[in-house]
Design a protein around this motif. Structure first.
Motif, short mmCIF file in Angstrom:
data_model
loop_
_atom_site.label_atom_id
_atom_site.label_comp_id
_atom_site.label_asym_id
_atom_site.label_seq_id
_atom_site.Cartn_x
_atom_site.Cartn_y
_atom_site.Cartn_z
N THR A 193 0.88 -1.27 0.00
CA THR A 193 -0.02 0.00 0.21
C THR A 193 0.63 1.32 0.13
O THR A 193 0.78 2.13 -0.68
CB THR A 193 -0.94 -0.10 1.27
N ASN B 28 -7.52 6.12 -5.08
CA ASN B 28 -7.72 4.81 -4.56
C ASN B 28 -8.83 3.70 -5.10
O ASN B 28 -9.00 3.05 -5.39
CB ASN B 28 -8.00 5.09 -3.01
N GLN B 29 -10.08 4.73 -5.44
CA GLN B 29 -11.20 4.35 -6.02
C GLN B 29 -10.70 3.58 -7.32
O GLN B 29 -11.01 2.49 -7.66
CB GLN B 29 -12.17 5.18 -6.07
N GLY C 55 -9.75 0.29 -5.03
CA GLY C 55 -10.02 0.54 -3.47
C GLY C 55 -11.56 0.78 -3.49
O GLY C 55 -12.23 0.94 -4.66
N ALA D 248 -11.74 1.23 1.74
CA ALA D 248 -10.66 0.17 1.70
C ALA D 248 -9.55 0.24 0.94
O ALA D 248 -9.98 1.01 -0.29
CB ALA D 248 -11.17 -1.28 1.45
N THR D 249 -8.26 -0.12 1.18
CA THR D 249 -7.29 0.26 0.31
C THR D 249 -7.35 -0.55 -0.92
O THR D 249 -8.05 -1.77 -0.93
CB THR D 249 -5.96 -0.14 1.01
N VAL D 250 -6.47 -0.25 -1.90
CA VAL D 250 -6.24 -1.18 -2.98
C VAL D 250 -5.60 -2.53 -2.66
O VAL D 250 -4.89 -2.73 -1.90
CB VAL D 250 -5.35 -0.47 -4.31
N SER E 1 -6.91 -6.35 1.76
CA SER E 1 -7.22 -5.00 1.85
C SER E 1 -7.54 -4.52 3.36
O SER E 1 -8.19 -5.38 4.08
CB SER E 1 -8.56 -4.92 0.72
#
Length: 247
Positions: free
Chosen positions: A12, A151-152, A156, A174-176, A182
């Motif tokens: 991350t 991120n999206q 993510g 939520a992270t990638v 994640s």
């Protein structure tokens, strides 16, 4: 599990726009924010670390606050070196893990819409609620919109909650994913919308989207007993310890 979680943290931070590698550390810089809770370092698990490398890490932070977050068992000798270099422990938290087999989706409270924010107005609405809950970590400005949108776009998850009368009530992210893992983060509920089950619903909505996208481990940290209970109801279970330390 500790090793997989720490590797996901390394991944991350390595994907941050201005990430820096410094010996056995990755510094996850993101120039869209000056928050030390976004711009921090973590060790590569299993690497041998020396006092000289810690000194080089401090230098690499430049004008930023030197700060690390990591799974304790991934670098068991690091804390002593950091304390000797003038670092102070901020907190120790257990992290919690959820898998498809432990996941339990609570019913969403009536009167709220949970959705993926897409427009600038929707992102701003979500970030504004997060800012009320977490302060300067989330600030409704173009730079933060860009950070969330990146991120999206890279895989993510973002989920916003809106009341029937159009007020933004909460949000989460939520992270990638990396290696099927994640981190769920930024779960926030506006003060006047609390105690209705919305935090659990947002957490479940983020987590279910991760699992639908092929993630097999979602993890997070709870900031207090109330949030701990919320996350346990969704299926998160305490698994290991993380350290927060800064100078």
């Amino acid at each position: 599990m500790d090793l997989r979680i720490q590797r996901s943290v390394v991944a991350t931070l390595s994907n941050r726009p201005n990430a820096v590698e410094c010996g056995p550390f990755v510094l996850g810089f993101d120039d869209s924010s000056d928050s030390p809770f976004i711009n921090y370092a973590t060790p590569v698990p299993g690497a041998e670390i020396t006092a000289d490398q810690v000194a080089a890490l401090v230098t690499a932070f430049g004008d930023r606050k030197p700060r690390l977050e990591y799974v304790v068992s991934s670098a068991p000798t690091l804390e002593k070196l950091l304390v000797e270099a003038g670092f102070t422990v901020e907190a120790r938290h257990e992290y919690l893990v959820c898998t498809p087999s432990t996941f339990a989706e609570p019913p969403a409270p009536a009167g709220f819409e949970l959705f993926e924010p897409v427009s600038d107005d929707e992102l701003t609405g979500m970030i504004t609620v997060q800012s009320e809950a977490f302060g300067a970590i989330y600030t409704p400005n173009p730079a933060e919109l860009g950070r969330q949108r990146r991120n999206q776009q890279r895989g993510g998850i973002l989920v916003a909650a809106r009341s029937a009368d159009g007020h933004y009530a909460g949000g989460g992210a939520a992270t990638v994913p990396s290696d099927g893992i994640s981190e769920v983060a930024g779960i926030a509920v506006g003060e006047r919308f609390r105690r209705r089950g919305l935090g659990g619903a947002i957490t479940a909505a983020v987590t279910s989207r991760l699992f639908a996208n092929g993630v097999d481990i979602a993890w997070l940290e709870a900031s207090g007993e109330d949030s701990w209970r919320v996350y346990e109801r969704v299926g998160f279970r305490p698994t290991g310890q993380r350290l927060y330390i800064s100078r």
